[in-house]
Design a protein around this motif. Structure first.
Motif, mmCIF file in Angstrom:
data_model
loop_
_atom_site.group_PDB
_atom_site.id
_atom_site.type_symbol
_atom_site.label_atom_id
_atom_site.label_comp_id
_atom_site.label_asym_id
_atom_site.label_seq_id
_atom_site.Cartn_x
_atom_site.Cartn_y
_atom_site.Cartn_z
ATOM 1 N N ILE A 107 21.564 1.443 21.962
ATOM 2 C CA ILE A 107 21.292 1.488 20.532
ATOM 3 C C ILE A 107 20.033 2.316 20.286
ATOM 4 O O ILE A 107 18.999 2.095 20.901
ATOM 5 C CB ILE A 107 21.120 0.067 19.967
ATOM 6 C CG1 ILE A 107 22.415 -0.726 20.146
ATOM 7 C CG2 ILE A 107 20.696 0.112 18.505
ATOM 8 C CD1 ILE A 107 22.303 -2.171 19.729
ATOM 9 N N GLY A 108 20.148 3.267 19.408
ATOM 10 C CA GLY A 108 19.008 4.113 19.082
ATOM 11 C C GLY A 108 18.869 5.340 19.951
ATOM 12 O O GLY A 108 18.007 6.181 19.690
ATOM 13 N N ASP A 109 19.681 5.458 21.003
ATOM 14 C CA ASP A 109 19.604 6.637 21.860
ATOM 15 C C ASP A 109 20.152 7.867 21.131
ATOM 16 O O ASP A 109 21.023 7.762 20.254
ATOM 17 C CB ASP A 109 20.397 6.419 23.155
ATOM 18 C CG ASP A 109 19.584 5.625 24.174
ATOM 19 O OD1 ASP A 109 18.384 5.436 23.920
ATOM 20 O OD2 ASP A 109 20.157 5.194 25.183
ATOM 21 N N GLU A 110 19.643 9.024 21.533
ATOM 22 C CA GLU A 110 20.114 10.280 20.974
ATOM 23 C C GLU A 110 21.115 10.925 21.917
ATOM 24 O O GLU A 110 21.311 10.481 23.054
ATOM 25 C CB GLU A 110 18.929 11.218 20.725
ATOM 26 C CG GLU A 110 17.923 10.670 19.740
ATOM 27 C CD GLU A 110 16.734 11.605 19.574
ATOM 28 O OE1 GLU A 110 16.638 12.566 20.365
ATOM 29 O OE2 GLU A 110 15.911 11.363 18.678
ATOM 30 N N GLY A 111 21.730 12.009 21.426
ATOM 31 C CA GLY A 111 22.734 12.687 22.214
ATOM 32 C C GLY A 111 22.213 13.266 23.502
ATOM 33 O O GLY A 111 22.971 13.433 24.470
ATOM 34 N N LYS A 112 20.928 13.581 23.560
ATOM 35 C CA LYS A 112 20.384 14.147 24.792
ATOM 36 C C LYS A 112 20.232 13.102 25.887
ATOM 37 O O LYS A 112 19.906 13.439 27.023
ATOM 38 C CB LYS A 112 19.046 14.809 24.521
ATOM 39 C CG LYS A 112 17.986 13.887 23.993
ATOM 40 C CD LYS A 112 16.709 14.663 23.677
ATOM 41 C CE LYS A 112 15.620 13.761 23.126
ATOM 42 N NZ LYS A 112 14.399 14.524 22.805
ATOM 43 N N LYS A 113 20.467 11.827 25.544
ATOM 44 C CA LYS A 113 20.371 10.762 26.539
ATOM 45 C C LYS A 113 21.710 10.443 27.185
ATOM 46 O O LYS A 113 21.767 9.996 28.327
ATOM 47 C CB LYS A 113 19.819 9.490 25.885
ATOM 48 C CG LYS A 113 18.428 9.616 25.309
ATOM 49 C CD LYS A 113 17.386 9.748 26.399
ATOM 50 C CE LYS A 113 15.980 9.749 25.817
ATOM 51 N NZ LYS A 113 14.961 9.914 26.859
ATOM 52 N N SER A 114 22.781 10.641 26.452
ATOM 53 C CA SER A 114 24.092 10.205 26.939
ATOM 54 C C SER A 114 25.187 11.124 26.445
ATOM 55 O O SER A 114 25.168 11.561 25.280
ATOM 56 C CB SER A 114 24.363 8.771 26.478
ATOM 57 O OG SER A 114 25.715 8.422 26.665
ATOM 58 N N TRP A 115 26.153 11.392 27.340
ATOM 59 C CA TRP A 115 27.288 12.230 26.945
ATOM 60 C C TRP A 115 28.106 11.571 25.852
ATOM 61 O O TRP A 115 28.577 12.237 24.926
ATOM 62 C CB TRP A 115 28.172 12.493 28.168
ATOM 63 C CG TRP A 115 29.407 13.283 27.805
ATOM 64 C CD1 TRP A 115 29.517 14.620 27.742
ATOM 65 C CD2 TRP A 115 30.690 12.744 27.435
ATOM 66 N NE1 TRP A 115 30.778 14.995 27.365
ATOM 67 C CE2 TRP A 115 31.532 13.850 27.167
ATOM 68 C CE3 TRP A 115 31.209 11.460 27.311
ATOM 69 C CZ2 TRP A 115 32.848 13.692 26.778
ATOM 70 C CZ3 TRP A 115 32.526 11.303 26.920
ATOM 71 C CH2 TRP A 115 33.333 12.424 26.660
ATOM 72 N N GLU A 116 28.300 10.260 25.920
ATOM 73 C CA GLU A 116 29.124 9.567 24.929
ATOM 74 C C GLU A 116 28.525 9.694 23.540
ATOM 75 O O GLU A 116 29.243 9.943 22.557
ATOM 76 C CB GLU A 116 29.273 8.091 25.310
ATOM 77 C CG GLU A 116 30.139 7.855 26.535
ATOM 78 C CD GLU A 116 30.435 6.373 26.726
ATOM 79 O OE1 GLU A 116 30.276 5.613 25.758
ATOM 80 O OE2 GLU A 116 30.825 5.995 27.833
ATOM 81 N N ILE A 117 27.225 9.506 23.445
ATOM 82 C CA ILE A 117 26.573 9.612 22.136
ATOM 83 C C ILE A 117 26.656 11.045 21.634
ATOM 84 O O ILE A 117 26.942 11.297 20.461
ATOM 85 C CB ILE A 117 25.110 9.144 22.236
ATOM 86 C CG1 ILE A 117 25.066 7.673 22.661
ATOM 87 C CG2 ILE A 117 24.386 9.336 20.918
ATOM 88 C CD1 ILE A 117 23.668 7.167 22.934
ATOM 89 N N TRP A 118 26.436 11.995 22.536
ATOM 90 C CA TRP A 118 26.553 13.405 22.140
ATOM 91 C C TRP A 118 27.954 13.728 21.652
ATOM 92 O O TRP A 118 28.121 14.434 20.656
ATOM 93 C CB TRP A 118 26.184 14.279 23.339
ATOM 94 C CG TRP A 118 26.504 15.726 23.133
ATOM 95 C CD1 TRP A 118 25.770 16.640 22.447
ATOM 96 C CD2 TRP A 118 27.666 16.427 23.599
ATOM 97 N NE1 TRP A 118 26.380 17.863 22.456
ATOM 98 C CE2 TRP A 118 27.560 17.761 23.156
ATOM 99 C CE3 TRP A 118 28.787 16.060 24.351
ATOM 100 C CZ2 TRP A 118 28.526 18.714 23.450
ATOM 101 C CZ3 TRP A 118 29.749 17.017 24.643
ATOM 102 C CH2 TRP A 118 29.620 18.332 24.187
ATOM 103 N N TRP A 119 28.946 13.190 22.336
ATOM 104 C CA TRP A 119 30.327 13.458 21.935
ATOM 105 C C TRP A 119 30.613 12.900 20.548
ATOM 106 O O TRP A 119 31.252 13.556 19.727
ATOM 107 C CB TRP A 119 31.281 12.864 22.964
ATOM 108 C CG TRP A 119 32.726 13.067 22.596
ATOM 109 C CD1 TRP A 119 33.593 12.141 22.108
ATOM 110 C CD2 TRP A 119 33.469 14.294 22.675
ATOM 111 N NE1 TRP A 119 34.819 12.700 21.886
ATOM 112 C CE2 TRP A 119 34.777 14.025 22.216
ATOM 113 C CE3 TRP A 119 33.150 15.577 23.094
ATOM 114 C CZ2 TRP A 119 35.754 14.991 22.162
ATOM 115 C CZ3 TRP A 119 34.131 16.555 23.035
ATOM 116 C CH2 TRP A 119 35.413 16.258 22.584
ATOM 117 N N ASP A 120 30.114 11.698 20.280
ATOM 118 C CA ASP A 120 30.302 11.124 18.944
ATOM 119 C C ASP A 120 29.619 11.985 17.880
ATOM 120 O O ASP A 120 30.158 12.176 16.780
ATOM 121 C CB ASP A 120 29.750 9.697 18.897
ATOM 122 C CG ASP A 120 30.614 8.725 19.685
ATOM 123 O OD1 ASP A 120 31.794 9.056 19.934
ATOM 124 O OD2 ASP A 120 30.118 7.646 20.059
#
Length: 1825
Positions: free
Chosen positions: A1767-1780
């Motif tokens: 929660i609160g992570d940005e796309g540069k932290k995780s591929w899944e968040i970046w994909w979303d």
């Protein structure tokens, strides 16, 4: 779909809502209490919280306590205790933010001060006596009475001859004493209240303290004019135009025409007379600071307007009516047009007197000054002004001043709360609906919608005061406020119950236009272009298929373009109807009826024309031989075509349009204009001069001819036979089930072949435009004399012409100058253009330019000395006038030795031939003449009478020999080198400075120098008499001279030397340089940037520019720079912290500019030899030197410090020019000496470096009247109060810049928390600051705002809030990545005169475009590519747009705006969220639509930084492409596309969104070509085409070649090449172009193509355009692959892999011969594009292929891929968040629909490869796969 995206569905909305409320309320409670975990160590923290600063002067009390405690600790203790008591009274519960910490720290300080008393008990009963005794002593010690007397005498003298530093120091000391008196008096009053019985104090001293305290008000902070500061020396009292402007605004209530102010409830100003602003402020409830701000604003406008007309000469200093009328008319122009448009009587017509016109002007400025975000709504302000002016007239007719009916007695900001805030609340509510641009534009009203509501008469239904129940004020129902918003809002009063039967108005929606998200806007806005292209394609195609034979049958088929034309017009009408959905309710009925009528007309006409044409074809095919239907069709089309041509002539061709406008009162003409063209408030009379019309018509005739000839002969005609062949093939064996082609003439095969050709047909217009524009731009540039000086050799050869060119273009003509411009004696005998006088005027400013280069460390001390030009003072001595022009040493270096060689070669020749050879080199001639004259003058100055007699005889004999042509016979020049050597030795002794400090040592050293000088003179005498004089008679004459021989024998010949000082010593030093320099100066200066600047400046002096007026008469201007969070100055940490490669910014700068680093060290260590400086390091720097180092580094980055330094050159230039012109207030404006005559008189010049008397003070005052600089640092307040060291350092650096540059002003947004009705709300203020004498900042103005500033795009809002603090008639917008140069600022007067020029068309310019130089080109290869691309656009490109095509817009900075024009028409940019992402260009759109004129000028340039790394460049280009995608659906683009004539419309399209559209087509052509080839290969058609020899097609190859040239940037580079040739020459252009190719510029351009295509296309389809910060830093580190992947995966990597996959499939299954050259050429462009997209991020990445970096990158990338994120992570932290995040644009139905449609292209693989692999056997069933 990822698991993460489903998690929120598991929590109910009710729980989430309660959680949000709980968190927010806890946050608010924490802010109120401001509790911290520990207060340990905070004893020194005495930073005053913002909540206390607004209510009391605690900060000044504590500052005084700190200062006075050094003199008397008891006083410091008493003041600290009082400050604590004051804070406790203001906030007893410590509820304010930071108050509790502040109290704790203050208590700690008090305890420390008490502890200094030791065990001694404090006797507080004596505190009052302590304070009084201290002040008595303090006052006497500082001699206050004496200071006041001196200051009084100085002000009463009005001469201002005193040194400005002395005046400033005295003023600071007096102010400090008054401040101390005020604080001590305030503390004594508080102590007396606590002890009312205390009587043991001195009442007389108390009275003096109170008087002194009151005098502090005389030092109130002011901006430019000290209107209410009697304590400040007001030099502007000597400017009659300023005095006249102030008097013109005075409010004389004793006059019978004006009402008197009431005695009660009105406080009269104590330090100035009543004026118009006092009346308006009292009546309407404007804010005090708003009135003060606009008071100064109007005074400056009036005074500058008056100065343009002439200086006032009458004793009353009454302004000319022309001055007030000029300001009034320019301010009222838009309002007058608004009244005419709505058929309303203008209030300006009722202003029958000058005073009433001033009332109206002041009222408008006050409304504008407090309008905040409503400044983007110019017609809304017209509405407000209209009603307030009407009411003002009524109030002026009263006997006593009364309040307006809109005045709120219970509000301190009546106008803001009652008038502005209701409209602001609507804007804020609509901005909430936009959801930061995520919601469709059609769902909410933007700034334009709200403003355009006031374009219709229905706006008057809002009444006055506002009728708040009107539909206009209905807030959107869909606004979902967060809990934070609810808590921020003040509870509204309950609405009154609605009466039964009363009908509520519906909410007003979109107005006139709806920004529907659709690509059809490209057709809708530019339908005329597409109609032409489609009709020409159809016509050329039909003609080609008719075998190019002109027969009746061919004509009939070609006439099919008629139905096409009509149907496309019908399509346009359909779009008019459909794209207006959402705005019908608020659109004027006449506009709706026009749309419906046009739709009906074109529907009927289309039906008739289509039917007639069908009948015509049937008739032709029937073979009856009759042409009845054809005649009817021809008649109908003839009538339609004739009417279309007629309407186009009278409405588009300028001369006919002007005639039609003269007949506009006729209803027929009105009806025709109404039907043919929509009538808006904007966009009328958008035609140009007939001459300009034919110019750009010819341009497009050439472009069209080339384009259609190319299309026909190389694209369309070669496809005729292949098409016929394919249609005739019947035996194609398809590998799959074909449903379309097999029985339909192989339709899909034809589509696959024709599609890329058709696409290139639609995009190659851009190619031909680029080619022709580059050629035209080059020719226009050559006519402008660009590139005439492009090297040091050219500069040297033409330097002798520079003074004359300088005087001609940069010195005001004598008719308009001040009397004693730069000469102290009459010049009645001086001829115009005299070289010596020109040199006198040129030298001071040239030297200032050279010194500025040294200050910037671009040259070293040696180069500075060589570049400096002597002042060329004309002096009269015993030897006569010295009138020879003295040139800089870099022109004369080594010349005397070259002359000596020539003399040696011709010593036995003819004297005339010798002189001819010497005069052949101009500077050799000057060097010889000057050395000869100077040596005589030097020797004459130092010798006694006996020595002078010898010198006189020697030089007289030489002159006589020259006159009689016997020089070579009488004197021995074979040994002349010895004579020169002896003179050189003498000069070296004369310029030697004693090095010892003690008096005895200096005296001894001076004695030795005198002895050495005598010895050198003796040696010189011996050489001259023994070797140089060759004639025996001359030698005999000297030997027979008894006086000479006697003085030589007794040693008196060279005794009693007069050692040179001052000017004489400078002459000796220059002679020493001339004789000593034996090296060539061909490479001076060495620094390339210094060379470029001097070359451009010199070149610009020979270009055409307006004649400059004197500084006093010039147009005044301001500069505005928006600043957000960028670097102000590089900190020590930034400079010294190394990256992962161990590289620091400082090391990087030392590496890329080593010469500038050495020059900097030379400046820091002036006594160290230049060659020894390389051993020095910054580690040994002192604190002051390190500050200089920070500035040195910051001036080489894209920092605010660099921008501020450059802009402050304006003031320096104006001061220099004013000093040179002698801008003294006592001078007679129309006086002056006549410069015409026959002989040169004695001239003495007062140079800017040595001004006399009051010249400096008056020159600086003149500059302040003409120039102001505002940096709008919106977060400055947050930076000051931040606890983050980085933020605090930024605030400190900004403060340092304010103190370094006294004219710099900082505007910022101040947010204050306030409790209203139990709710904590934010209040916002727009503040203006300046540097205070105490080393801090001080507030000048504070204007409350209706709410948060940023409702739209941040930069535009930032500029808008600060624009009220700018001054002048012009405004230059400067970005944070720009700089300026002193030499260029000297030409600002010329540039501003362009506003009054009549050479730019029918209308005067409203925006002046300025040439830019991209200074980041040397940082990297990418930066070089970017700078070249940018430079070609901002020079050649804009040259063509402005001069040839008349469609230049505002593409950014540093354009100069007509300030009054734009502040009355919506400002200098637009700010609606997302739609106005490209903020700057909309200012150009708006200016053009409102009858403005935008020009471009290249004799002045401004520096500009660009992005230097691939990621930065990609972010920038993505932002620009996204902005163009948003522009496509904007109303401005639509209106310009509709209202321009056809050819200007074409120019506008291909230089704005058309460029990005054709770029996208370029990439799509690759896809269409490859998918077509895949279809042919997989379907089996390829084999059949190969058998019929149809694979090698000329048309397809030419189309793909065109696409490839576009793709690799050849046509992008063409303007660069032309620009290179123009400004550098042919050979450097070829070398630069080849260098670009070797550095893989084509890879970069191909990569950029993908960036622009991706972002433009995605924005056009899905929206979501956002401002992306590019960083603007140095690229000195490796970019990890994970970051590159996140940046380029969607835009480049995926698309590149898709193209490679298509190519591989085509290679495997295509029928081409793989070794065939045509096959390689056909697919090479696709391979090149795909590989560029895949590998450019590695090629242009520092250490991109280093193995260790690659390993680290791979590990980092895999970690990123497998990290789930939280929660609160940005796309540069995780591929899944970046994909979303990447998929956010496809979460809507529209996004999913288009994603599915485009993904269907992959079905061709599934469908075709299955059959190709024989997976289905012989089964061709559709469902087999």
């Amino acid at each position: 779909m990822s698991t993460r995206s489903r998690e929120p569905n598991r929590i109910s909305k009710r729980i989430l809502h309660r959680w949000e409320t709980l968190v927010y309320r806890a946050k608010m409670a924490a802010e109120r209490k401001d509790l911290t975990m520990s207060h340990a160590g905070s004893s020194s923290n005495t930073t005053v919280p913002q909540s206390l600063l607004q209510q009391a002067n605690v900060d000044s009390i504590l500052q005084a306590a700190d200062e006075l405690a050094l003199e008397n600790p008891d006083v410091g203790r008493i003041l600290s205790e009082y400050a604590y008591t004051l804070v406790q009274d203001l906030d007893p519960n410590s509820e304010g933010r930071g108050v509790l910490q502040f109290k704790t720290g203050l208590l700690s300080v008090i305890k420390q001060r008490r502890s200094k008393k030791g065990a001694e008990k404090i006797n507080r009963s004596q505190d009052i006596n302590i304070l009084q005794d201290f002040y008595r002593t303090y006052r006497e010690r500082n001699h206050l009475d004496q200071l006041e007397d001196e200051d009084r005498r100085f002000k009463q003298s009005y001469s201002y001859d005193e040194d400005s530093t002395t005046t400033e120091q005295r003023g600071k000391l007096i102010r400090k004493i008054y401040t101390t008196a005020r604080i001590l008096n305030q503390v004594i009053d508080a102590l007396l209240k606590q002890n009312e019985k205390y009587e043991d104090f001195d009442p007389e001293l108390k009275r003096i303290m109170e008087e002194d305290a009151q005098k502090e008000k005389g030092f109130k902070a002011y901006n430019i004019l000290p209107l209410e500061t009697p304590g400040v020396a007001n030099v502007f009292h000597n400017f009659p135009e300023v005095v006249g402007a102030k008097r013109a605004l005075e409010y004389n209530s004793s006059s019978a025409t004006l009402p008197a102010f009431p005695e009660e409830n009105f406080e009269r100003p104590s330090d100035r007379p009543l004026d118009i602003f006092d009346f308006l402020q009292y009546v309407f409830g404007f804010q005090v600071d708003n009135a003060a701000n606009q008071r100064e604003h109007l005074i400056l406008l009036l005074s500058n307007s008056q100065s343009r007309l002439g200086v006032l000469v009458d004793t009353e200093n009454k302004l000319d009516d022309g001055a007030t009328n000029g300001v009034h008319i320019s301010m009222m122009k838009n309002y007058e047009w608004w009244c005419r448009f709505l058929n309303k009587d203008s209030m300006a017509k009722r202003a029958y007197s000058t005073q009433l016109r001033l009332f109206l002007t002041a009222l408008y400025l006050l409304i504008w000054g407090e309008a905040a975000n409503l400044r983007f709504l110019p017609e809304c302000l017209c509405y407000i002004f209209h009603h307030m002016a009407d009411e003002m007239y009524d109030l002026l007719d009263e006997d006593e001043v009364k309040r307006s009916r809109t005045f709120l007695s219970d509000s301190p900001h009546s106008f803001l709360d009652n008038i502005i805030k209701p409209v602001y609340d609507i804007l804020a509510a609509e901005a909430k609906v936009s959801a930061d641009g995520r919601n469709p534009h059609s769902a909410w009203r933007n700034y334009d919608d709200v403003n355009e509501f006031f374009w219709a008469p229905t706006c008057f239904e809002l009444s006055w005061p506002w009728r708040l129940d009107a539909g206009f004020f209905k807030k959107p129902e869909k606004v979902i406020y967060s809990e934070a918003d609810r808590c921020e809002q003040i509870p509204e009063e309950p609405e009154e119950p609605q009466n039964l039967g009363e009908k509520r108005e519906k909410k007003v929606g979109k107005t006139h236009f709806v920004e529907h998200r659709t690509g059809f806007h490209i057709y809708h806005s530019f339908h005329r272009l597409w109609i032409l292209l489609v009709c020409m394609l159809q016509g050329l195609g039909i003609f080609a298929f008719c075998d190019r034979r002109f027969t009746v049958r061919t004509v009939k088929f070609v006439m099919s373009v008629g139905p096409t034309f009509v149907l496309m017009k019908l399509l346009q009408s359909v779009m008019d109807v459909t794209l207006t959905i959402g705005a019908y309710r608020s659109t004027r009925a006449r506009n709706i009826s026009r749309m419906l009528m046009r739709f009906t007309w074109f529907t009927i006409l289309s039906a008739v024309v289509v039917v007639l044409y069908v009948k015509t074809i049937e008739e032709e095919n029937g073979g009856s031989g009759t042409n009845t239907w054809f005649r009817a069709f021809y008649l109908v089309m003839g009538i339609c075509g004739g009417l279309q041509l007629f309407f186009a002539l009278i409405l588009r061709v300028p001369w006919f349009r002007m005639q039609a406008d003269k007949c506009s009162n006729f209803y027929v003409v009105q009806f025709v204009k109404w039907v043919h063209q929509e009538r808006y408030y904007v966009g009328s009379k958008m035609y140009e001069r007939t001459r300009d019309y034919f110019t750009y018509t010819l341009f497009w005739f050439v472009v069209g001819t080339c384009k259609f000839a190319f299309s026909y002969f190389l694209q369309i005609h070669p496809m005729v036979e292949p098409t016929r062949t394919i249609i005739g093939i019947r035996n194609i064996n398809y590998r799959w089930k074909d449903l379309v082609s097999q029985n339909n003439y192989n339709a899909l095969t034809l589509v696959s072949l024709w599609a890329p050709i058709v696409m290139v047909y639609f995009l190659d217009t851009q190619v031909w435009y680029t080619i022709i524009a580059a050629l035209v731009g080059g020719l226009v540039g050559a006519r402008m004399h660009l590139g005439e000086i492009r090297s040091l050799d050219m500069l040297r050869s033409r330097f002798s012409s520079l003074p004359g060119a300088f005087v001609k273009n940069l010195v005001p003509s004598r008719g308009g100058c001040h009397s004693q411009m730069d000469v102290n004696v009459p010049l009645s005998a001086v001829k115009p253009g005299n070289p010596k006088v020109d040199a006198i005027r040129f030298a001071p400013l040239w030297n200032e330019v050279v010194l500025s280069l040294r200050e910037e460390d671009l040259i070293n001390n040696r180069e500075r000395d060589w570049l400096l030009m002597p002042d060329n003072m004309i002096t009269l001595t015993a030897l006569g006038q010295h009138t020879l022009v003295q040139w800089p040493l870099f022109l004369l270096a080594n010349k005397v030795y070259i002359g000596l060689e020539i003399v040696h070669e011709n010593r036995h020749g003819n004297q005339a031939e010798l002189w001819d050879r010497i005069k052949h080199d101009t500077y050799l001639d000057y060097a010889v003449r000057e050395a000869y004259a100077s040596s005589q003058s030097v020797l004459w100055d130092i010798l006694n009478e006996d020595g002078r007699a010898w010198i006189r005889r020697i030089y007289q004999d030489i002159d006589d020999a020259i006159e009689s042509s016997l020089l070579l016979k009488k004197f021995n020049f074979e040994d002349f080198g010895d004579v020169m050597e002896k003179i050189l030795n003498l000069t070296e002794i004369l310029v030697t400075e004693p090095k010892k400090d003690d008096e005895d040592g200096r005296h001894e050293e001076e004695s030795k120098l005198h002895e050495s000088a005598i010895g050198a003179l003796v040696d010189l005498y011996e050489v001259v008499m023994r070797d140089f004089i060759m004639d025996s008679n001359l030698r005999a004459n000297y030997e027979s001279d008894t006086v000479l021989q006697a003085s030589k024998q007794d040693g008196s010949l060279f005794s009693q030397l007069k050692w040179p000082t001052g000017q004489a010593k400078e002459q000796v030093r220059r002679l020493n340089y001339i004789l000593a320099i034996k090296d060539s100066a061909l490479n001076v200066p060495v620094n390339l940037e210094a060379r470029r600047r001097l070359q451009f400046f010199s070149n610009s002096l020979f270009m055409s520019m307006p004649q400059p007026p004197p500084v006093r008469k010039m147009i005044s201007f301001s500069v505005l720079t928006p600043y957000y969070e960028e670097d102000v100055m590089y900190s020590k940490k930034q400079l010294e912290d190394a990256n992962e490669d161990g590289i620091t910014i400082l090391y990087y700068l030392q590496t890329i500019v080593p010469d500038e680093w050495t020059n900097f060290l030379e400046r820091m260590y002036p006594n160290v030899g230049y060659n020894q400086l390389k051993t020095f390091s910054e580690k040994a720097f002192s604190e002051e030197q390190f500050l200089e180092l920070r500035l040195w580094a910051s001036y080489r980055g894209q920092t605010l410090a660099r921008t501020v330094r450059g802009m402050m050159y304006y003031k320096r230039a104006l001061v220099l020019q004013a000093q040179q012109e002698g801008a003294s207030m006592e001078e007679d404006e129309e006086g002056g000496h006549n410069l015409e005559g026959n002989e040169l008189t004695i001239v003495n010049v007062n140079t800017p470096r040595t001004p006399k008397g009051s010249l400096v003070r008056t020159a600086r005052a003149q500059a302040e009247l003409k120039f102001s600089y505002v940096v709008t640092a919106q977060n400055y307040g947050k930076h000051k109060s931040s606890s983050t060291p980085t933020q605090q350092e930024k605030a400190a650096d900004i403060l340092y810049l304010m103190h370094k540059n006294d004219s710099l002003r900082i505007a910022y947004i101040h947010e204050a928390k306030k409790t209203i009705r139990g709710n904590l709300v934010s209040e916002y203020y727009s503040k203006l600051l300046k540097a205070s004498p105490g080393g801090k900042d001080e507030e000048i103005y504070s204007i409350k705002l209706p709410g948060a500033v940023t409702l739209g795009e941040g930069k535009s809002e930032n500029q808008n809030h600060a624009i009220v603090f700018t001054r002048g008639e012009a405004l230059q917008t400067i970005d944070m990545n720009q700089e300026h140069y002193l030499e260029e600022t000297l030409k600002m007067r010329n540039l501003l005169e362009e506003f009054d020029s009549k050479d730019h068309g029918l209308r005067s310019p409203t925006i002046l475009g300025v040439r830019e130089h991209v200074f980041t080109g040397s940082v990297s290869s990418l930066a070089w590519f970017m700078s070249l691309q940018e430079r070609s656009f901002v020079t050649l490109g804009q040259r063509v747009l402005a001069k040839s095509l008349k469609v230049r817009m505002h593409y950014g900075h540093p354009d100069v705006f007509d300030r009054i024009f734009h502040i009355t028409r919506g400002g200098i940019s637009k700010s609606s969220k997302e739609i106005n992402l490209s903020k700057d260009i909309f200012a150009g759109f708006n200016s053009t639509l409102r009858q403005g004129n935008i020009t471009h000028h290249e004799y002045i340039q401004c520096g500009k930084g660009r992005d230097v790394g691939l990621n930065q460049i990609a972010a920038f280009e993505g932002r620009v492409a996204s902005g163009n995608g948003e522009q496509t659906i904007s109303r401005d683009i639509y209106r310009l596309g509709q209202l321009f004539d056809f050819f200007r419309m074409c120019s506008f399209f291909f230089t704005s969104i058309g460029f990005y559209f054709t770029t996208m087509l370029t990439v799509l052509t690759i896809y269409v070509f490859l998918y077509g080839k895949i279809y042919l290969a997989l379907s089996g058609v390829d084999e059949v085409l190969k058998q019929n020899n149809l694979l090698e097609n000329t048309a397809l190859q030419s189309a793909l070649n065109t696409q490839f040239l576009l793709q690799i940037g050849i046509f992008t580079a063409l303007p660069m090449i032309v620009n290179f040739i123009l400004e550098q020459g042919v050979l450097p252009a070829v070398i630069s172009f080849l260098t670009m190719q070797f550095q893989l510029s084509s890879v970069f351009f191909a990569f950029s193509l993908g960036t622009r295509t991706h972002y433009f296309g995605r924005t056009l389809l899905h929206g979501g355009a956002k401002y992306k910060s590019t960083g603007r830093g140095f690229v000195v580190e490796h970019i990890p692959f994970a970051e590159n992947y996140r940046t380029y995966a969607r835009s480049h990597f995926v698309k590149g892999m898709e193209i490679i996959m298509l190519l591989i499939v085509y290679v495997v299954y295509g029928a081409y011969n793989r070794s065939n050259a045509s096959y390689i050429l056909l697919t090479f462009s696709s391979w090149f594009l795909a590989l560029s997209w895949l590998y450019a991020p590695f090629i242009f990445n520092p250490s991109g292929f280093e193995w260790q970096k690659t390993v680290i990158d791979f590990e980092d990338w895999t970690n990123w891929l497998f990290h789930k994120g939280g929660i609160g992570d940005e796309g540069k932290k995780s591929w899944e968040i970046w994909w979303d995040e990447e998929q956010a644009h496809v979460q809507t139905f529209r996004g999913k629909f288009w994603e599915i449609i485009f993904s269907l292209r992959f079905f061709i693989f599934q469908y075709g490869i299955v059959y190709t692999l024989d997976a289905a056997g012989n089964d061709k069933s559709l469902w087999v796969s």
